[in-house]
Motif scaffolding. Structure first.
Motif, PDB file in Angstrom:
ATOM      1  N   GLU B   8       0.835  -1.193   0.000  1.00 26.43           N
ATOM      2  CA  GLU B   8       0.000   0.000   0.000  1.00 26.43           C
ATOM      3  C   GLU B   8       0.867   1.239   0.000  1.00 26.43           C
ATOM      4  O   GLU B   8       2.021   1.210   0.423  1.00 26.43           O
ATOM      5  CB  GLU B   8      -0.876   0.030   1.265  1.00 26.43           C
ATOM      6  CG  GLU B   8      -1.988  -0.979   1.270  1.00 26.43           C
ATOM      7  CD  GLU B   8      -1.648  -2.215   2.069  1.00 26.43           C
ATOM      8  OE1 GLU B   8      -0.612  -2.181   2.770  1.00 26.43           O
ATOM      9  OE2 GLU B   8      -2.387  -3.208   1.971  1.00 26.43           O
ATOM     10  N   TYR B  12      -0.840   5.781   4.244  1.00 21.33           N
ATOM     11  CA  TYR B  12      -2.271   5.896   3.971  1.00 21.33           C
ATOM     12  C   TYR B  12      -3.018   4.778   4.648  1.00 21.33           C
ATOM     13  O   TYR B  12      -2.804   3.615   4.336  1.00 21.33           O
ATOM     14  CB  TYR B  12      -2.487   5.840   2.449  1.00 21.33           C
ATOM     15  CG  TYR B  12      -3.945   5.799   2.072  1.00 21.33           C
ATOM     16  CD1 TYR B  12      -4.739   6.947   2.208  1.00 21.33           C
ATOM     17  CD2 TYR B  12      -4.530   4.648   1.574  1.00 21.33           C
ATOM     18  CE1 TYR B  12      -6.066   6.909   1.868  1.00 21.33           C
ATOM     19  CE2 TYR B  12      -5.863   4.604   1.238  1.00 21.33           C
ATOM     20  CZ  TYR B  12      -6.634   5.742   1.384  1.00 21.33           C
ATOM     21  OH  TYR B  12      -7.956   5.715   1.055  1.00 21.33           O
ATOM     22  N   SER B  13      -3.857   5.107   5.596  1.00 17.17           N
ATOM     23  CA  SER B  13      -4.613   4.048   6.253  1.00 17.17           C
ATOM     24  C   SER B  13      -5.949   3.873   5.546  1.00 17.17           C
ATOM     25  O   SER B  13      -6.455   2.764   5.421  1.00 17.17           O
ATOM     26  CB  SER B  13      -4.806   4.361   7.730  1.00 17.17           C
ATOM     27  OG  SER B  13      -5.871   5.266   7.896  1.00 17.17           O
ATOM     28  N   GLY B  14      -6.531   4.974   5.059  1.00 17.25           N
ATOM     29  CA  GLY B  14      -7.676   4.888   4.169  1.00 17.25           C
ATOM     30  C   GLY B  14      -8.932   4.302   4.763  1.00 17.25           C
ATOM     31  O   GLY B  14      -9.813   3.878   4.027  1.00 17.25           O
ATOM     32  N   LEU B  15      -9.018   4.264   6.081  1.00 16.24           N
ATOM     33  CA  LEU B  15     -10.209   3.677   6.672  1.00 16.24           C
ATOM     34  C   LEU B  15     -11.080   4.764   7.268  1.00 16.24           C
ATOM     35  O   LEU B  15     -10.604   5.582   8.050  1.00 16.24           O
ATOM     36  CB  LEU B  15      -9.815   2.683   7.771  1.00 16.24           C
ATOM     37  CG  LEU B  15      -9.230   1.358   7.309  1.00 16.24           C
ATOM     38  CD1 LEU B  15      -8.893   0.507   8.518  1.00 16.24           C
ATOM     39  CD2 LEU B  15     -10.194   0.627   6.404  1.00 16.24           C
ATOM     40  N   PRO B  16     -12.352   4.769   6.916  1.00 16.67           N
ATOM     41  CA  PRO B  16     -13.243   5.682   7.624  1.00 16.67           C
ATOM     42  C   PRO B  16     -13.316   5.268   9.091  1.00 16.67           C
ATOM     43  O   PRO B  16     -13.295   4.071   9.385  1.00 16.67           O
ATOM     44  CB  PRO B  16     -14.595   5.483   6.932  1.00 16.67           C
ATOM     45  CG  PRO B  16     -14.426   4.401   5.947  1.00 16.67           C
ATOM     46  CD  PRO B  16     -13.014   3.939   5.941  1.00 16.67           C
ATOM     47  N   ARG B  17     -13.376   6.280   9.961  1.00 11.38           N
ATOM     48  CA  ARG B  17     -13.336   5.980  11.394  1.00 11.38           C
ATOM     49  C   ARG B  17     -14.440   5.028  11.828  1.00 11.38           C
ATOM     50  O   ARG B  17     -14.230   4.171  12.667  1.00 11.38           O
ATOM     51  CB  ARG B  17     -13.479   7.295  12.185  1.00 11.38           C
ATOM     52  CG  ARG B  17     -12.242   8.115  12.147  1.00 11.38           C
ATOM     53  CD  ARG B  17     -11.711   8.311  13.546  1.00 11.38           C
ATOM     54  NE  ARG B  17     -10.495   9.112  13.460  1.00 11.38           N
ATOM     55  CZ  ARG B  17     -10.378  10.295  13.998  1.00 11.38           C
ATOM     56  NH1 ARG B  17     -11.385  10.796  14.675  1.00 11.38           N
ATOM     57  NH2 ARG B  17      -9.269  10.967  13.878  1.00 11.38           N
TER      58      ARG B  17
END
Lengths: 263, 272
Positions: B8, B12-17
């Motif tokens: 990846e 960038y974690s890209g996760l909605p909380r």
């Protein structure tokens, strides 16, 4: 520390259960069942699996005789049923396949009165219709090469088998000790077992798929079926009426036709 | 697995909380029931309960048969996965669906299928019976039942790994003159070793937990066919304390197997 952990886990469990309930949108039906008229209302009967056929029929008969009533059944292994009741499962009547599990229920304070025996059952040897191993007596079960299947001692049909063997002065050498009568019967029907020890009613219920060989030693291990109305019943009068119905003439006729003995 | 093959973008974690809430609930849904079981363990008698003769016999039988069925899965499953992933097979989709069927079948259905195939009067069993081979009620029947339900786990894992890895290295090796068998041992297998390992672990764990097919096909006799899950089920009938204690042993063994082997592999894949 441990208490804290338990609390945390408990709380987490509640949150989880609530969340799942919300997801599923399940709503529990209103628990305010009418408890006034003994002729109407819904009964929940916990009954041993071996009573499935007879009690289903008796349930219909009871509903016909008590217009407006509805009988729901929960069939299962007697020990399962007791543990469900102990863990708060709502029920009005409990019919056990043996005294041991009924005693568990009464010791746990679940019964409303004294349990009454409503039927008896004795063991019979089930063999495939062709009887490949030539089983004609209880002694034949110990012949070399006979593939015998019995219930494990922990389940009622297994302890009955042990009693019968003891009465006959024999040691059974089964190739498998199954968890239930159904499992034993399955092995006989498939032809993998030469003989199985099950109840008379099971042989009768299996129709032409197995043949039964009665043996006198079975009288040493007569199994009694007790029934009782439960204390937490919301419809105590109707529950007692069902118990009386099972023990009455109509109930005894249906049970007798299925091979059960009179109490 | 495909995710770990492609790195990846950094940072960038890209996760909605909000994703964490259902994820946490999911984790709790798995863990809380196990904790609930722990609260019922009779610790005072735990050791005597799990070291009774019948408990030890069941544990021993479970481990032995699970090892044997995992070996069977290896021998049968690797070729199956290879053919499914690489072979010029028509109707691959349907073949795969059939192979994966035991994954979705209730185990008791698998047991019935085995019984009516390898039982004494069964499709194959009647011929085996003539030559004096009877499978029902034997330890071999337990292994067969476990293999039947575990095989798809290995095939799925390995086929996924084979697809992710692609065939480039094999193609290169072949152009350099390596024979197919040589390529298989020296290129393909090492390439998908992690996928194979996880498939084996899953098969082993599934074999350890197998219940319905074993009971239906193999029966239940101490030391011969009564594996740990069958013993748990039987003990529950008379001694719930013993049943819970044994259940905990099963959970611990399964967790160890999956945790040690599977966890390490995943950690390796991430750091690689």
């Amino acid at each position: 520390m441990k208490a804290l952990l338990n609390q945390a886990l408990g709380a987490a469990g509640v949150v989880l259960a609530l969340a799942l309930t919300a997801c599923g949108g399940t709503t529990t039906a209103g628990g305010s069942a009418s408890s006034s008229a003994s002729s109407g209302g819904t009964l929940t009967v916990f009954a041993a699996a071996s009573l499935t056929a007879t009690f289903t029929e008796l349930g219909h008969d009871f509903e016909a005789a008590h217009p407006g009533s509805k009988v729901n059944f929960n069939f299962g292994g007697s020990s399962d049923l007791v543990s469900q009741l102990q863990n708060g499962a709502p029920a009005d009547v409990f019919a056990s396949a043996d005294q041991t599990n009924m005693t568990k229920a009464t010791n746990a304070g679940l019964a409303a009165g004294t349990p009454q025996v409503f039927a008896t059952n004795v063991l019979e040897i089930a063999v495939p219709p062709s009887n490949p191993a030539g089983i004609h007596t209880f002694q034949d079960l110990t012949k070399a090469g006979v593939r015998l299947v019995v219930c494990a001692q922990q389940v009622p049909c297994g302890s009955a088998a042990q009693k019968a063997a003891k009465a006959a002065g024999l040691t059974l050498k089964p190739v498998s000790e199954e968890q239930s009568v159904t499992d034993v019967l399955g092995k006989v029907i498939s032809g993998d077992a030469d003989a199985g020890l099950v109840y008379v009613t099971d042989v009768k219920g299996a129709g032409s798929k197995v043949s039964g060989v009665a043996f006198p030693e079975s009288s040493a291990a007569v199994n009694s079926y007790p029934i009782v109305a439960l204390k937490d019943s919301k419809n105590a009068a109707l529950a007692q009426e069902f118990v009386d119905f099972v023990r009455g003439a109509q109930g005894q006729k249906v049970l007798g036709d299925a091979g059960f003995g009179a109490p | 697995m495909p995710a770990s093959a492609r790195p990846e973008p950094r940072g960038y974690s890209g996760l909605p909380r909000w994703i964490y809430l259902p994820a946490a609930l999911g984790v709790l849904f798995v863990l809380v029931p196990l904790a609930g079981m722990l609260t019922r363990v009779d610790w005072l008698h735990f050791i005597p309960l799990i070291t009774s003769d019948s408990s030890l016999a069941a544990l021993r039988l479970s481990l032995e048969t699970a090892v044997a069925s995992t070996a069977a899965c290896l021998v049968l499953g690797v070729p199956m996965a290879l053919v499914l992933a690489r072979g010029p097979v028509r109707g691959r989709r349907w073949l795969r669906a059939l192979v994966l069927l035991p994954l979705v079948l209730p185990p008791v259905v698998g047991g019935l299928a085995l019984l009516y195939t390898f039982g004494r009067l069964g499709l194959v069993g009647q011929w085996l019976d003539i030559v004096g081979v009877q499978l029902a009620f034997t330890t071999l029947a337990v292994v067969m039942a476990q293999t039947f339900v575990s095989l798809p786990f290995l095939v799925v894992s390995l086929e996924g790994a084979l697809r992710t890895a692609g065939g480039r290295y094999e193609a290169v090796a072949a152009t350099l003159g390596a024979a197919p068998t040589h390529v298989f041992w020296r290129v393909t297998l090492p390439l998908v070793a992690p996928g194979l390992a996880s498939g084996l672990v899953l098969s082993f764990a599934r074999s350890l937990g197998e219940f319905g097919a074993t009971l239906t096909f193999a029966g239940s006799l101490e030391g011969v066919t009564r594996t740990l899950p069958l013993e748990v089920y039987l003990q529950r009938e008379v001694d719930p304390d013993a049943a819970v204690a044994l259940a905990l042993v099963l959970v611990v063994v399964a967790a160890l197997v999956v945790g040690v082997a599977y966890g390490r592999r995943l950690a390796g894949a991430v750091s690689a």
